[in-house]
Design a protein around this motif. Structure first.
Motif, PDB file in Angstrom:
ATOM      1  N   ILE A 175      13.589   0.077  -2.609  1.00  0.00           N
ATOM      2  CA  ILE A 175      13.464   0.159  -4.246  1.00  0.00           C
ATOM      3  C   ILE A 175      12.820  -1.203  -4.730  1.00  0.00           C
ATOM      4  CG2 ILE A 175      15.774  -0.244  -4.402  1.00  0.00           C
ATOM      5  CD1 ILE A 175      13.851   1.539  -6.996  1.00  0.00           C
ATOM      6  N   ASP A 176      11.606  -0.892  -5.356  1.00  0.00           N
ATOM      7  CA  ASP A 176      11.138  -2.218  -5.992  1.00  0.00           C
ATOM      8  C   ASP A 176      11.481  -2.253  -7.392  1.00  0.00           C
ATOM      9  OD1 ASP A 176       7.408  -1.959  -7.236  1.00  0.00           O
ATOM     10  OD2 ASP A 176       9.021  -3.548  -7.606  1.00  0.00           O
ATOM     11  N   THR A 177      12.432  -2.966  -7.751  1.00  0.00           N
ATOM     12  CA  THR A 177      12.971  -3.450  -8.774  1.00  0.00           C
ATOM     13  C   THR A 177      13.630  -4.881  -9.100  1.00  0.00           C
ATOM     14  OG1 THR A 177      14.558  -2.610 -10.528  1.00  0.00           O
ATOM     15  CG2 THR A 177      15.358  -2.463  -8.421  1.00  0.00           C
ATOM     16  N   ILE A 206      16.108  -3.574  -0.782  1.00  0.00           N
ATOM     17  CA  ILE A 206      15.664  -3.853  -2.252  1.00  0.00           C
ATOM     18  C   ILE A 206      14.514  -4.844  -2.011  1.00  0.00           C
ATOM     19  CG2 ILE A 206      16.511  -5.324  -4.097  1.00  0.00           C
ATOM     20  CD1 ILE A 206      19.365  -4.394  -3.400  1.00  0.00           C
ATOM     21  N   ASN A 207      13.588  -4.428  -2.721  1.00  0.00           N
ATOM     22  CA  ASN A 207      12.140  -5.184  -2.962  1.00  0.00           C
ATOM     23  C   ASN A 207      12.229  -5.737  -4.205  1.00  0.00           C
ATOM     24  OD1 ASN A 207       9.753  -6.282  -2.401  1.00  0.00           O
ATOM     25  ND2 ASN A 207       8.729  -4.411  -3.048  1.00  0.00           N
ATOM     26  N   ASP A 208      12.440  -7.086  -4.547  1.00  0.00           N
ATOM     27  CA  ASP A 208      12.481  -7.670  -5.793  1.00  0.00           C
ATOM     28  C   ASP A 208      11.178  -8.805  -5.889  1.00  0.00           C
ATOM     29  OD1 ASP A 208      15.067  -9.261  -7.590  1.00  0.00           O
ATOM     30  OD2 ASP A 208      13.078  -8.866  -8.166  1.00  0.00           O
ATOM     31  N   LEU A 246      11.018 -12.544   3.454  1.00  0.00           N
ATOM     32  CA  LEU A 246      10.329 -13.303   2.656  1.00  0.00           C
ATOM     33  C   LEU A 246       8.905 -12.827   2.366  1.00  0.00           C
ATOM     34  CD1 LEU A 246      11.369 -17.105   4.186  1.00  0.00           C
ATOM     35  CD2 LEU A 246      12.557 -15.562   2.416  1.00  0.00           C
ATOM     36  N   ASP A 247       8.435 -13.056   1.241  1.00  0.00           N
ATOM     37  CA  ASP A 247       7.035 -12.618   0.832  1.00  0.00           C
ATOM     38  C   ASP A 247       6.481 -13.697  -0.105  1.00  0.00           C
ATOM     39  OD1 ASP A 247       6.044  -9.409  -0.343  1.00  0.00           O
ATOM     40  OD2 ASP A 247       4.983 -11.253  -0.202  1.00  0.00           O
ATOM     41  N   PRO A 248       4.997 -14.094   0.376  1.00  0.00           N
ATOM     42  CA  PRO A 248       4.501 -15.144  -0.498  1.00  0.00           C
ATOM     43  C   PRO A 248       4.302 -14.732  -1.935  1.00  0.00           C
ATOM     44  CG  PRO A 248       3.172 -14.561   1.404  1.00  0.00           C
ATOM     45  CD  PRO A 248       4.519 -13.884   1.516  1.00  0.00           C
ATOM     46  N   ALA A 277       3.938  -8.799   3.643  1.00  0.00           N
ATOM     47  CA  ALA A 277       2.611  -9.070   3.043  1.00  0.00           C
ATOM     48  C   ALA A 277       2.035  -8.016   2.321  1.00  0.00           C
ATOM     49  CB  ALA A 277       1.514  -9.476   4.053  1.00  0.00           C
ATOM     50  N   GLY A 278       1.712  -8.336   1.049  1.00  0.00           N
ATOM     51  CA  GLY A 278       1.366  -7.167   0.196  1.00  0.00           C
ATOM     52  C   GLY A 278      -0.105  -7.623  -0.565  1.00  0.00           C
ATOM     53  N   MET A 279      -1.343  -7.316   0.071  1.00  0.00           N
ATOM     54  CA  MET A 279      -2.463  -7.601  -0.421  1.00  0.00           C
ATOM     55  C   MET A 279      -3.334  -6.492  -0.895  1.00  0.00           C
ATOM     56  SD  MET A 279      -3.273 -10.883   2.270  1.00  0.00           S
ATOM     57  CE  MET A 279      -2.382 -10.041   3.455  1.00  0.00           C
ATOM     58  N   ARG A 297      -5.736  -3.863  -1.992  1.00  0.00           N
ATOM     59  CA  ARG A 297      -6.404  -3.364  -3.134  1.00  0.00           C
ATOM     60  C   ARG A 297      -6.486  -4.485  -4.076  1.00  0.00           C
ATOM     61  NH1 ARG A 297      -5.506   3.094  -4.062  1.00  0.00           N
ATOM     62  NH2 ARG A 297      -6.087   3.974  -2.007  1.00  0.00           N
ATOM     63  N   LYS A 298      -5.705  -5.645  -3.876  1.00  0.00           N
ATOM     64  CA  LYS A 298      -5.471  -6.447  -5.087  1.00  0.00           C
ATOM     65  C   LYS A 298      -6.670  -7.257  -5.427  1.00  0.00           C
ATOM     66  CE  LYS A 298      -0.478  -7.189  -4.594  1.00  0.00           C
ATOM     67  NZ  LYS A 298       0.682  -7.765  -4.215  1.00  0.00           N
ATOM     68  N   SER A 299      -6.581  -8.053  -6.530  1.00  0.00           N
ATOM     69  CA  SER A 299      -7.763  -8.863  -7.163  1.00  0.00           C
ATOM     70  C   SER A 299      -8.471  -9.791  -6.122  1.00  0.00           C
ATOM     71  CB  SER A 299      -7.565  -9.288  -8.363  1.00  0.00           C
ATOM     72  OG  SER A 299      -6.604 -10.265  -8.197  1.00  0.00           O
TER      73      SER A 299
HETATM   74  C1  LIG Z   1       5.836  -4.094  -6.015  1.00  0.00           C
HETATM   75  N1  LIG Z   1       4.958  -5.008  -5.217  1.00  0.00           N
HETATM   76  C2  LIG Z   1       3.724  -5.325  -5.600  1.00  0.00           C
HETATM   77  S1  LIG Z   1       3.040  -4.501  -7.285  1.00  0.00           S
HETATM   78  C3  LIG Z   1       1.501  -5.158  -7.382  1.00  0.00           C
HETATM   79  C4  LIG Z   1       0.403  -4.520  -6.832  1.00  0.00           C
HETATM   80  O1  LIG Z   1       0.329  -3.920  -5.847  1.00  0.00           O
HETATM   81  N2  LIG Z   1      -0.915  -4.612  -7.702  1.00  0.00           N
HETATM   82  C5  LIG Z   1      -2.239  -4.046  -7.622  1.00  0.00           C
HETATM   83  C6  LIG Z   1      -2.283  -2.898  -6.700  1.00  0.00           C
HETATM   84  C7  LIG Z   1      -3.417  -2.185  -6.753  1.00  0.00           C
HETATM   85  C8  LIG Z   1      -4.477  -3.027  -7.047  1.00  0.00           C
HETATM   86  C9  LIG Z   1      -4.327  -4.251  -7.729  1.00  0.00           C
HETATM   87  C10 LIG Z   1      -3.055  -4.667  -8.027  1.00  0.00           C
HETATM   88  N3  LIG Z   1       3.148  -6.309  -5.011  1.00  0.00           N
HETATM   89  C11 LIG Z   1       3.944  -6.712  -4.008  1.00  0.00           C
HETATM   90  C12 LIG Z   1       3.737  -7.654  -3.072  1.00  0.00           C
HETATM   91  O2  LIG Z   1       2.773  -8.222  -2.792  1.00  0.00           O
HETATM   92  N4  LIG Z   1       4.935  -7.716  -2.202  1.00  0.00           N
HETATM   93  C13 LIG Z   1       6.166  -7.152  -2.675  1.00  0.00           C
HETATM   94  N5  LIG Z   1       7.373  -7.274  -1.942  1.00  0.00           N
HETATM   95  N6  LIG Z   1       6.257  -6.077  -3.711  1.00  0.00           N
HETATM   96  C14 LIG Z   1       5.236  -5.932  -4.318  1.00  0.00           C
END
Ligand SMILES: Cn1c(SCC(=O)Nc2ccccc2)nc2c(=O)[nH]c(N)nc21
Length: 277
Positions: A96-98, A115-117, A185-187, A217-219, A221-223
């Protein structure tokens, strides 16, 4: 390395796991009734699981730069039906992303496992609630707030400062009763970071891994991909796969993505090189 989940389940992190993004914010569905939206979410989840995702990340608050805050009731009505529907149909791990304590409790009660905060449990009641729920937590770094964070990100040493913040929050969590082995942990790529900051963090992924905590790591499609390659969000697959591969090869255990099928393949190649075939 493994996470202990509710209902006597666990998640093995000895190899990188792909977390599929299941957005349930209104701008993520073609318009249609609530029932149709639920059907769409279940179909998307089924596809991601078939494609190899082992975790599905459900988020009801858009945290895009400039996004406004979402109310509690609104967030609950977006995520709870989806979590319940997924829990009754699939055996997958659900995160859950909250950032809201009340959403954490209701979501875990409905079947969420992690929990993903993005605010690292800093909101009122979040830390105590997460500790009481006894589920794994992902602590993400963000400088500022979604509405303002990309106006002028600024650091002396982004790697040192982000890592120090996360290690301190991890200690705060342990003091509140969350086991170290349950802390991820997540940067926070793109959350109060400019292009240079994002790539310095990616280049230093091994430093986060060396902390001994699991790393997310969550990158996708990001900018940080769009700005570098000058491509729109629909043309960011190759860049996203490169980021996922680099992170997995550096030892990140959870990779959060939109494009599950391709990422599962890329991450498996990176894992073969790092851990063996
Ligand atoms: C909920 N959540 C998000 S949402 C932002 C996103 O995807 N933007 C985005 C998506 C697509 C295109 C452009 C921007 N990013 C992370 C992350 O990097 N780590 C963790 N733990 N959770 C996360």
């Amino acid at each position: 390395m493994r996470l202990v989940l509710p209902r006597q389940r666990e998640l093995d992190l000895s190899r990188p796991q792909v977390m599929g993004i299941l957005n349930v914010t209104p701008d993520s569905f073609s318009d249609g009734g609530k029932h149709q939206q639920l059907e769409q979410a279940v179909a998307a989840a089924a596809q991601m699981l078939q494609d190899g995702a082992t975790i599905l990340d459900i988020g009801g608050e858009s945290t895009r730069p400039g996004a406004a805050e979402v109310g509690l009731e609104q967030e609950l009505e977006r995520v709870l039906p989806v979590i319940s529907a997924l829990r009754s149909r699939f055996d997958c791990v659900i995160s859950i992303d909250t950032s809201k304590a009340a959403v954490m409790s209701a979501a875990v009660q409905a079947g969420a496992d992690i929990i993903n905060d993005v605010r690292a449990l800093q909101e009122d009641g979040a830390l105590a609630t997460a500790a009481a729920l006894q589920v794994p937590v992902c602590l993400m770094h963000m400088q500022g707030a979604p509405r303002t964070m990309q106006q002028a990100p600024d650091y002396q040493d982004v790697v040192q400062q982000v890592l120090a913040f996360l290690l301190q929050r991890a200690l705060d969590c342990q003091q509140a009763g969350i086991a170290a082995t349950q802390i991820i942990l997540d940067p926070g790529f793109g959350f109060g970071k400019n292009l240079t900051h994002n790539y310095q963090l990616l280049a230093a992924m091994d430093k986060f891994v060396q902390s001994g905590y699991p790393v997310l790591a969550g990158m996708s499609r990001k900018s940080m991909i769009g700005q570098l390659l000058d491509v729109p969000v629909t043309e960011r697959l190759a860049g996203s796969l490169a980021c996922a591969t680099l992170a997995a090869y550096a030892g990140a255990q959870i990779i959060r993505v939109h494009d599950v099928k391709e990422t599962v393949q890329a991450v498996r190649v990176a894992a073969a090189a790092r851990y063996g075939v």
